[in-house]
Design a protein around this motif. Structure first.
Motif, PDB file in Angstrom:
ATOM      1  N   ASN A   2       0.832  -1.187   0.000  1.00 20.15           N
ATOM      2  CA  ASN A   2       0.000   0.000   0.000  1.00 20.15           C
ATOM      3  C   ASN A   2       0.877   1.251   0.000  1.00 20.15           C
ATOM      4  O   ASN A   2       1.706   1.428   0.895  1.00 20.15           O
ATOM      5  CB  ASN A   2      -0.917   0.017   1.219  1.00 20.15           C
ATOM      6  CG  ASN A   2      -2.055  -0.958   1.103  1.00 20.15           C
ATOM      7  OD1 ASN A   2      -2.062  -1.791   0.198  1.00 20.15           O
ATOM      8  ND2 ASN A   2      -3.015  -0.868   2.000  1.00 20.15           N
ATOM      9  N   ALA A   3       0.679   2.119  -0.988  1.00 21.85           N
ATOM     10  CA  ALA A   3       1.442   3.367  -1.036  1.00 21.85           C
ATOM     11  C   ALA A   3       0.884   4.332   0.012  1.00 21.85           C
ATOM     12  O   ALA A   3      -0.334   4.495   0.131  1.00 21.85           O
ATOM     13  CB  ALA A   3       1.356   3.986  -2.427  1.00 21.85           C
ATOM     14  N   PRO A   4       1.732   4.981   0.786  1.00 21.53           N
ATOM     15  CA  PRO A   4       1.231   5.923   1.793  1.00 21.53           C
ATOM     16  C   PRO A   4       0.583   7.141   1.128  1.00 21.53           C
ATOM     17  O   PRO A   4       1.071   7.628   0.106  1.00 21.53           O
ATOM     18  CB  PRO A   4       2.486   6.316   2.570  1.00 21.53           C
ATOM     19  CG  PRO A   4       3.628   6.006   1.661  1.00 21.53           C
ATOM     20  CD  PRO A   4       3.193   4.847   0.821  1.00 21.53           C
ATOM     21  N   PRO A   5      -0.514   7.638   1.677  1.00 25.46           N
ATOM     22  CA  PRO A   5      -1.202   8.795   1.073  1.00 25.46           C
ATOM     23  C   PRO A   5      -0.392  10.086   1.164  1.00 25.46           C
ATOM     24  O   PRO A   5      -0.632  11.011   0.385  1.00 25.46           O
ATOM     25  CB  PRO A   5      -2.503   8.892   1.869  1.00 25.46           C
ATOM     26  CG  PRO A   5      -2.248   8.148   3.130  1.00 25.46           C
ATOM     27  CD  PRO A   5      -1.262   7.081   2.806  1.00 25.46           C
ATOM     28  N   LEU A   6       0.547  10.165   2.120  1.00 29.67           N
ATOM     29  CA  LEU A   6       1.462  11.299   2.197  1.00 29.67           C
ATOM     30  C   LEU A   6       2.849  10.802   1.818  1.00 29.67           C
ATOM     31  O   LEU A   6       3.431   9.973   2.521  1.00 29.67           O
ATOM     32  CB  LEU A   6       1.482  11.896   3.612  1.00 29.67           C
ATOM     33  CG  LEU A   6       0.169  12.466   4.144  1.00 29.67           C
ATOM     34  CD1 LEU A   6       0.346  12.977   5.574  1.00 29.67           C
ATOM     35  CD2 LEU A   6      -0.347  13.575   3.246  1.00 29.67           C
TER      36      LEU A   6
END
Length: 408
Positions: A2-6
């Motif tokens: 999962n890519a971090p949103p920040l």
């Protein structure tokens, strides 16, 4: 993965330092530092500081971003240097009568206790309510049992509301044990009883989506989940509730305050009806500039997205602890997480009986983490691990290795 949103690259983060304590102090994004530096350069040449765009425009933009974060109106936002300052504005401005009381959960952070305790000389009481069986605080804090999914803290608070209760003051997410309270359930009960719900939101702002329905006031500072430096936050007040509060009495809390075509010594003016009436004076433009950039970053990613990402990392860490000495705590926290009872940090209880052995164990674990470049925090018998939108699954795995003693 999962890519971090920040994007972590937006911060000055590195592999040697894993910061999981925004529940104490959040990292400031590079954009905030750049914006502050640019404004300081203007201060070297004060003729470049613009009255409308800077002195008035920066606070106005900050109120707008704060309102976006909360899902409210900019007119209902008051800029304050801290959570305490916002709560003091409410406490000192409320029309108290001798014999009135403030009700609060047992074990609130001092910023949500001293503003109300300071009212004792005015005849206002402050009453605390344990939230679950075995809940302790104060000198007995380390002997407290931790909250479980079977607890019903809202029922205890609602049952404790009395005929002299004027305000229910509470932390949305509690600073030591991490329990998240149901604001809508409490707000509904308060409205039915003519009680105002005043919320210390600092441990949730920026990482948990908020619904302001039923609230009278919400205060936060910017230096935790909002990822800004110390010294700037905001207070939201519901419009009708705000009209019952005494204004701050600063020169900027009245109509036409910044219109110098009108004599400043003309005191025949009305108080402002919006949140500016409760602000403590001239804005701290440096701090406002930094918080503005952080709020833009968080609002761009979306608080709901950040919350979902943090919950995913929490679940991943707890799963990795199921076959470790932390298994019992992992099960307790996993149940709370599944029930929507947690904010963005996990609070692992020491489990040390009278507290002394547990205190020593947590401190030793904390120091071992520091030596490995892992920065967590301990409060009142709980080891706190805080996830935000910039953390990764690799970070969660690194924490698991530290807690289970398998780190190389």
């Amino acid at each position: 993965m999962n890519a971090p949103p920040l994007n972590p690259a937006l911060f000055h983060l590195d592999r040697e330092h894993l910061w999981v304590m925004h529940c104490s102090e959040g990292p400031v994004p590079r954009a905030g530092v750049i914006a502050v530096q640019a404004f300081l350069q203007k201060e070297l040449r004060p003729w470049e500081v613009r009255w409308v765009e800077d002195f008035q425009g920066i606070p106005a933009a900050l109120r707008t971003e704060a309102a976006t974060l909360l899902g409210g109106r900019a007119d209902d936002i008051s800029l304050h240097p801290s959570t305490s300052s916002g709560l003091v504005a409410v406490a000192q401005g409320f029309p108290w009568q001798p014999g009135d009381e403030v009700l609060a959960p047992l074990g609130e952070f001092p910023s949500n206790a001293w503003p109300w305790l300071a009212l004792k000389a005015r005849g206002v009481g402050f009453r605390e309510v344990p939230l679950w069986e075995g809940h302790r605080a104060g000198r007995e804090a380390w002997t407290s049992l931790p909250p479980t999914v079977g607890a019903d803290p809202e029922a205890r608070l609602i049952a404790a509301l009395g005929p002299r209760t004027r305000i229910l003051a509470l932390s949305w997410v509690r600073f030591q044990d991490g329990l998240k309270l149901d604001l809508q359930r409490l707000g509904k009960a308060c409205r039915e009883r003519g009680v105002h719900l005043v919320v210390d939101g600092i441990q949730a702002a920026g990482t948990v989506p908020v619904d302001l329905e039923g609230l009278s006031a919400f205060a936060t500072s910017g230096h935790k989940g909002l990822l800004a430096p110390q010294g700037m936050g905001f207070l939201w007040t519901e419009a009708h509730f705000r009209q019952s509060l005494s204004p701050s009495g600063t020169w900027l809390s009245v109509e036409d305050a910044t219109d110098f075509s009108r004599p400043s010594t003309d005191f025949d003016r009305d108080w402002l009806p919006d949140g500016r009436a409760l602000e403590p004076g001239g804005p701290n433009l440096l701090q406002a500039t930094a918080l503005l950039e952080s709020l833009r970053l968080i609002n761009g990613a979306g608080v709901a997205t950040i919350a979902g990402h943090a919950a995913h990392l929490q679940s991943r860490l707890l799963e990795a602890l199921m076959d470790s000495p932390w298994a019992e705590e992992a099960i307790r926290l996993r149940n709370l997480l599944a029930a929507g009872r947690l904010g963005s940090f996990l609070a692992f209880h020491h489990g040390g009986g009278d507290g002394d052995a547990g205190a020593d164990h947590l401190q030793a674990l904390l120091q071992a983490g520091y030596r490995r470049g892992i920065f967590a925090s301990v409060r009142e018998g709980y080891l706190r691990v805080a996830f935000h939108g910039f953390h990764t699954e690799e970070d969660a795995d690194r924490l698991a290795a530290w807690l289970t003693g398998t780190a190389s």
